[in-house]
Design a protein around this motif. Structure first.
Motif, PDB file in Angstrom:
ATOM      1  N   GLN A 148      37.147  33.292  40.613  1.00  0.00           N
ATOM      2  CA  GLN A 148      37.257  31.853  40.869  1.00  0.00           C
ATOM      3  C   GLN A 148      35.861  31.368  41.241  1.00  0.00           C
ATOM      4  O   GLN A 148      35.245  31.922  42.152  1.00  0.00           O
ATOM      5  CB  GLN A 148      38.232  31.626  42.030  1.00  0.00           C
ATOM      6  N   VAL A 149      35.378  30.391  40.509  1.00  0.00           N
ATOM      7  CA  VAL A 149      34.013  29.907  40.750  1.00  0.00           C
ATOM      8  C   VAL A 149      34.078  28.631  41.592  1.00  0.00           C
ATOM      9  O   VAL A 149      34.847  27.711  41.285  1.00  0.00           O
ATOM     10  CB  VAL A 149      33.279  29.630  39.418  1.00  0.00           C
ATOM     11  N   ASN A 150      33.287  28.619  42.657  1.00  0.00           N
ATOM     12  CA  ASN A 150      33.251  27.461  43.575  1.00  0.00           C
ATOM     13  C   ASN A 150      31.789  27.088  43.814  1.00  0.00           C
ATOM     14  O   ASN A 150      31.211  27.458  44.844  1.00  0.00           O
ATOM     15  CB  ASN A 150      33.899  27.821  44.916  1.00  0.00           C
ATOM     16  N   LYS A 199      22.239  31.941  33.233  1.00  0.00           N
ATOM     17  CA  LYS A 199      22.006  33.375  33.536  1.00  0.00           C
ATOM     18  C   LYS A 199      23.309  34.150  33.508  1.00  0.00           C
ATOM     19  O   LYS A 199      23.377  35.284  33.032  1.00  0.00           O
ATOM     20  CB  LYS A 199      21.369  33.516  34.924  1.00  0.00           C
ATOM     21  N   GLU A 200      24.351  33.539  34.056  1.00  0.00           N
ATOM     22  CA  GLU A 200      25.675  34.176  34.083  1.00  0.00           C
ATOM     23  C   GLU A 200      26.166  34.435  32.655  1.00  0.00           C
ATOM     24  O   GLU A 200      26.691  35.513  32.346  1.00  0.00           O
ATOM     25  CB  GLU A 200      26.646  33.246  34.819  1.00  0.00           C
ATOM     26  N   LYS A 201      25.972  33.450  31.789  1.00  0.00           N
ATOM     27  CA  LYS A 201      26.413  33.603  30.393  1.00  0.00           C
ATOM     28  C   LYS A 201      25.674  34.768  29.726  1.00  0.00           C
ATOM     29  O   LYS A 201      26.298  35.625  29.079  1.00  0.00           O
ATOM     30  CB  LYS A 201      26.166  32.304  29.626  1.00  0.00           C
ATOM     31  N   ALA A 202      24.355  34.827  29.900  1.00  0.00           N
ATOM     32  CA  ALA A 202      23.561  35.898  29.284  1.00  0.00           C
ATOM     33  C   ALA A 202      23.995  37.269  29.823  1.00  0.00           C
ATOM     34  O   ALA A 202      24.159  38.235  29.057  1.00  0.00           O
ATOM     35  CB  ALA A 202      22.078  35.660  29.537  1.00  0.00           C
ATOM     36  N   TYR A 203      24.186  37.352  31.152  1.00  0.00           N
ATOM     37  CA  TYR A 203      24.586  38.623  31.778  1.00  0.00           C
ATOM     38  C   TYR A 203      25.966  39.052  31.279  1.00  0.00           C
ATOM     39  O   TYR A 203      26.192  40.205  30.928  1.00  0.00           O
ATOM     40  CB  TYR A 203      24.587  38.442  33.297  1.00  0.00           C
ATOM     41  N   SER A 204      26.902  38.083  31.216  1.00  0.00           N
ATOM     42  CA  SER A 204      28.267  38.443  30.788  1.00  0.00           C
ATOM     43  C   SER A 204      28.263  38.874  29.321  1.00  0.00           C
ATOM     44  O   SER A 204      28.985  39.802  28.942  1.00  0.00           O
ATOM     45  CB  SER A 204      29.244  37.290  31.020  1.00  0.00           C
ATOM     46  N   GLN A 205      27.438  38.229  28.513  1.00  0.00           N
ATOM     47  CA  GLN A 205      27.427  38.597  27.097  1.00  0.00           C
ATOM     48  C   GLN A 205      26.767  39.965  26.876  1.00  0.00           C
ATOM     49  O   GLN A 205      27.178  40.725  25.993  1.00  0.00           O
ATOM     50  CB  GLN A 205      26.758  37.492  26.270  1.00  0.00           C
ATOM     51  N   TRP A 222      38.845  35.748  29.729  1.00  0.00           N
ATOM     52  CA  TRP A 222      39.789  34.660  29.427  1.00  0.00           C
ATOM     53  C   TRP A 222      39.652  33.551  30.449  1.00  0.00           C
ATOM     54  O   TRP A 222      39.664  33.799  31.660  1.00  0.00           O
ATOM     55  CB  TRP A 222      41.238  35.171  29.464  1.00  0.00           C
ATOM     56  N   ARG A 223      39.539  32.328  29.977  1.00  0.00           N
ATOM     57  CA  ARG A 223      39.526  31.158  30.862  1.00  0.00           C
ATOM     58  C   ARG A 223      40.957  30.874  31.327  1.00  0.00           C
ATOM     59  O   ARG A 223      41.894  30.968  30.526  1.00  0.00           O
ATOM     60  CB  ARG A 223      38.968  29.938  30.094  1.00  0.00           C
ATOM     61  N   MET A 224      41.111  30.557  32.595  1.00  0.00           N
ATOM     62  CA  MET A 224      42.412  30.092  33.108  1.00  0.00           C
ATOM     63  C   MET A 224      42.473  28.593  32.866  1.00  0.00           C
ATOM     64  O   MET A 224      41.600  27.848  33.325  1.00  0.00           O
ATOM     65  CB  MET A 224      42.539  30.432  34.594  1.00  0.00           C
ATOM     66  N   GLN A 282      41.259  25.484  35.191  1.00  0.00           N
ATOM     67  CA  GLN A 282      40.572  25.965  36.402  1.00  0.00           C
ATOM     68  C   GLN A 282      39.187  26.494  36.046  1.00  0.00           C
ATOM     69  O   GLN A 282      38.982  27.008  34.938  1.00  0.00           O
ATOM     70  CB  GLN A 282      41.354  27.116  37.044  1.00  0.00           C
ATOM     71  N   TYR A 283      38.269  26.419  36.988  1.00  0.00           N
ATOM     72  CA  TYR A 283      36.968  27.070  36.801  1.00  0.00           C
ATOM     73  C   TYR A 283      37.145  28.510  37.298  1.00  0.00           C
ATOM     74  O   TYR A 283      36.704  28.895  38.384  1.00  0.00           O
ATOM     75  CB  TYR A 283      35.878  26.341  37.564  1.00  0.00           C
ATOM     76  N   ALA A 284      37.884  29.270  36.480  1.00  0.00           N
ATOM     77  CA  ALA A 284      38.267  30.632  36.854  1.00  0.00           C
ATOM     78  C   ALA A 284      38.536  31.421  35.578  1.00  0.00           C
ATOM     79  O   ALA A 284      38.777  30.836  34.514  1.00  0.00           O
ATOM     80  CB  ALA A 284      39.516  30.607  37.721  1.00  0.00           C
ATOM     81  N   ASN A 285      38.451  32.725  35.695  1.00  0.00           N
ATOM     82  CA  ASN A 285      38.765  33.567  34.539  1.00  0.00           C
ATOM     83  C   ASN A 285      39.508  34.811  34.982  1.00  0.00           C
ATOM     84  O   ASN A 285      39.471  35.200  36.158  1.00  0.00           O
ATOM     85  CB  ASN A 285      37.486  33.938  33.767  1.00  0.00           C
ATOM     86  N   TYR A 286      40.202  35.411  34.012  1.00  0.00           N
ATOM     87  CA  TYR A 286      40.689  36.775  34.151  1.00  0.00           C
ATOM     88  C   TYR A 286      39.873  37.622  33.196  1.00  0.00           C
ATOM     89  O   TYR A 286      39.702  37.265  32.014  1.00  0.00           O
ATOM     90  CB  TYR A 286      42.175  36.894  33.801  1.00  0.00           C
TER      91      TYR A 286
HETATM   92  O1  LIG Z   1      32.801  30.736  33.733  1.00  0.00           O
HETATM   93  C1  LIG Z   1      33.290  31.653  34.433  1.00  0.00           C
HETATM   94  O2  LIG Z   1      34.491  31.948  34.405  1.00  0.00           O
HETATM   95  C2  LIG Z   1      32.395  32.504  35.329  1.00  0.00           C
HETATM   96  C3  LIG Z   1      31.539  33.434  34.595  1.00  0.00           C
HETATM   97  C4  LIG Z   1      32.127  34.431  33.727  1.00  0.00           C
HETATM   98  C5  LIG Z   1      31.437  34.501  32.593  1.00  0.00           C
HETATM   99  C6  LIG Z   1      30.510  33.451  32.579  1.00  0.00           C
HETATM  100  O3  LIG Z   1      29.702  33.135  31.699  1.00  0.00           O
HETATM  101  O4  LIG Z   1      30.631  32.745  33.728  1.00  0.00           O
END
Ligand SMILES: O=C(O)C[C@H]1C=CC(=O)O1
Length: 94
Positions: free
Chosen positions: A8-10, A26-32, A44-46, A49-53
């Motif tokens: 959950q991103v806050n 940066k988060e996008k590059a790291y996750s990819q 997966w985006r919920m 919500q600004y959250a993922n599983y």
């Molecule tokens: O957006 C998010 O859910 C948070 C995070 C996970 C991957 C990413 O790029 O950002």
């Protein structure tokens, strides 16, 4: 070892928008990078919500902790981690 991770991103409303945009990039590059090397198996985006599983495939609890705590948005996230095991009725091992 597979782990289901709920993120959950806050991001604070008073964070400078340029700083927030840089962190998100940066988060996008790291996750990819982790998706390409097979560590981050699902993302997966919920809806609504600004959250993922996510599903992570790592060798140990310590490796998962290291990978999660290196997320650029980690300071602004609430994380829940659930270890996964094979289900005996699954058609194929995951
Ligand atoms: O957006 C998010 O859910 C948070 C995070 C996970 C991957 C990413 O790029 O950002």
């Amino acid at each position: 070892m597979l782990f289901l991770v709920h993120m959950q991103v806050n991001i604070p409303h008073d964070l400078d928008p340029a700083d927030a945009a840089a962190l998100i990039a940066k988060e996008k590059a790291y996750s990819q990078e982790l998706q390409r090397n097979g560590t981050w198996r699902h993302l997966w985006r919920m809806v609504g919500q600004y959250a993922n599983y996510s599903v992570f495939d790592v060798a140990s609890n310590d490796e998962l902790h290291q990978k999660l705590s290196a997320l650029p948005l980690y300071p602004y996230m609430t994380l829940e981690v659930t270890p996964l095991a094979q289900h005996p009725s699954a058609l194929a091992p995951n």
